[in-house]
Design a protein around this motif. Sequence first.
Motif, mmCIF file in Angstrom:
data_model
loop_
_atom_site.group_PDB
_atom_site.id
_atom_site.type_symbol
_atom_site.label_atom_id
_atom_site.label_comp_id
_atom_site.label_asym_id
_atom_site.label_seq_id
_atom_site.Cartn_x
_atom_site.Cartn_y
_atom_site.Cartn_z
ATOM 1 N N THR A 145 106.559 21.996 50.515
ATOM 2 C CA THR A 145 106.779 21.627 49.258
ATOM 3 C C THR A 145 106.823 23.235 48.594
ATOM 4 N N GLY A 146 107.841 23.013 47.471
ATOM 5 C CA GLY A 146 107.882 24.227 46.548
ATOM 6 C C GLY A 146 108.852 25.239 47.137
ATOM 7 N N THR B 98 106.900 16.826 46.549
ATOM 8 C CA THR B 98 105.432 16.133 46.535
ATOM 9 C C THR B 98 104.938 16.327 48.201
ATOM 10 N N PHE B 99 105.710 15.885 49.083
ATOM 11 C CA PHE B 99 105.178 15.874 50.598
ATOM 12 C C PHE B 99 105.956 16.680 51.413
ATOM 13 N N PRO B 100 105.143 17.577 52.161
ATOM 14 C CA PRO B 100 106.041 18.286 53.214
ATOM 15 C C PRO B 100 106.556 17.158 54.347
ATOM 16 N N VAL B 101 107.472 17.723 54.790
ATOM 17 C CA VAL B 101 108.633 16.684 55.647
ATOM 18 C C VAL B 101 109.056 17.340 56.680
ATOM 19 N N LEU B 102 108.976 16.662 57.961
ATOM 20 C CA LEU B 102 109.250 16.931 59.278
ATOM 21 C C LEU B 102 110.966 16.448 59.347
ATOM 22 N N GLY C 254 99.528 14.828 54.134
ATOM 23 C CA GLY C 254 100.067 15.393 55.656
ATOM 24 C C GLY C 254 101.549 15.198 55.565
ATOM 25 N N VAL C 255 102.093 15.362 56.505
ATOM 26 C CA VAL C 255 103.324 15.543 56.651
ATOM 27 C C VAL C 255 104.499 14.194 56.959
ATOM 28 N N VAL C 256 105.482 13.881 56.376
ATOM 29 C CA VAL C 256 106.044 12.687 56.666
ATOM 30 C C VAL C 256 107.263 13.127 57.447
ATOM 31 N N ASP C 257 107.526 12.582 58.553
ATOM 32 C CA ASP C 257 108.591 12.563 59.419
ATOM 33 C C ASP C 257 109.638 11.501 58.930
ATOM 34 N N VAL C 258 110.709 12.434 58.440
ATOM 35 C CA VAL C 258 111.786 11.537 57.782
ATOM 36 C C VAL C 258 112.517 10.480 58.646
ATOM 37 N N ASP C 259 112.562 10.574 59.926
ATOM 38 C CA ASP C 259 113.289 9.803 60.819
ATOM 39 C C ASP C 259 112.264 8.649 61.520
ATOM 40 N N LYS C 260 110.934 8.696 61.092
ATOM 41 C CA LYS C 260 110.085 7.458 61.511
ATOM 42 C C LYS C 260 109.896 6.423 60.344
ATOM 43 N N ARG C 261 109.961 5.286 60.804
ATOM 44 C CA ARG C 261 109.606 3.967 59.959
ATOM 45 C C ARG C 261 108.142 3.561 60.183
ATOM 46 N N ALA D 164 97.824 4.556 51.231
ATOM 47 C CA ALA D 164 96.585 5.114 50.665
ATOM 48 C C ALA D 164 96.520 6.540 51.055
ATOM 49 N N ASP D 165 97.111 7.261 52.170
ATOM 50 C CA ASP D 165 97.199 8.580 52.340
ATOM 51 C C ASP D 165 98.262 9.332 51.473
ATOM 52 N N PHE D 166 99.170 8.742 50.864
ATOM 53 C CA PHE D 166 100.006 9.705 50.190
ATOM 54 C C PHE D 166 100.232 9.183 48.691
ATOM 55 N N TRP D 167 99.848 7.957 48.326
ATOM 56 C CA TRP D 167 100.293 7.429 46.909
ATOM 57 C C TRP D 167 98.917 6.781 46.372
#
Length: 385
Positions: free
Chosen positions: A106-107, A170-174, A243-250, A256-259
């Motif tokens: 992020t940033g 907002t979230f770091p992403v993979l 934590g990190v969100v993997d953009v390719d995984k559903r 609750a961990d992110f929102w």
Amino acid sequence: MREAFRLETTQSSGTRLAVANEQAKPQGGILPDRDIAELFETGSIAIPRARDEDQIQPASLDLRLGDRAYRVRASFLPGIERTVEDKLKRFSLHEFSLEDGAVLETGCVYIVPLQEKLRLPDDVRATANPKSSTGRLDIFTRVLTDRGREFDKVAAGYDGPLYLEISPRTFPVLVRQGSRLSQIRFRRGEPTLSGADLEALHGEHRLTSDTAANITGGGIALSIDLMGNADDLVGYRGKRHTGVVDVDKRGTNAVADFWEPLYRQGRGELVLDPDEFYILVSKESVHVPPAYAAEMTPFDPLVGEFRVHYAGFFDPGFGHDAAGGSGSRAVLEVRSHEVPFILEDGQIVGRLVYEHMASLPDRLYGADLKSNYQAQGLKLSKHFA
């Protein structure tokens, strides 16, 4: 305004699209899926490897990340005399591979060459936008072209590579090679509907659930719902330091961990904090008939100092069914600019601009494609369980 197309449904063949009045067909328009496929066949879109089966949408093409990325000092435009590579030589801090995946922090601002390269016909131009799931993760993306003076705009006849600026907010992403964060639409002519045509289309097809819709030459207004659902839930605010969100995984991340859920306050008010990201929903349901596409204006200073809806494309068939279109609500990604801003229930937050399709797509958003956000209410991205 005469209707150019109709939707036919039969029990034996499912949904079948057909031209009802060839003479009424608009000149130019947004290119549908079959025309996008033809751009590949003619070499107007060049790729180093076979395209993904679901890469072509009813009125757009998903763009895929290439195998390397650059962390840069700041966002930039190349300008009329420079290529993106020229600017990367000046502003790149380091280069890294995406073949095995990499975390974007992020940033930070990153530039990634895209797999798709263009050699557009002289009468075809394009615009880009983040995909819906990208916007709902608060990943700010913009497409760049060589010698470009605007983000997300590709001039008619452009011949060259595409690049994607990526800045997670907002979230770091993979992400990895082949990840799809942005989409592009191709158009001929001037397909945007006039105010009169939009009025007529709304009268015939009910573009939003508001029968007395606020319609101007710039589009049809959407307002915010801050009264909430049966549980008084009105939206979500993104958490920090997650934590990190993997953009390719559903469906692999706990909400609750992110929102942080937001509930109705009083008569329906919400103070937007300039440093926060919100997922909210429109009060109206939206309907995009099969012969049209729509796009949300992301920022309108006339309605307030905030940005709404990073991912602005609404495909043909959004909120549509064979019985005539019941509508789906628009989920809105909202950020305030500079100062806190008070939103009230029913306040106008954006406008939806409608455009003609050049012809009907072979498949519609929704049942034909098992689309993620058809018939949605307030809904987070597909990455959350």
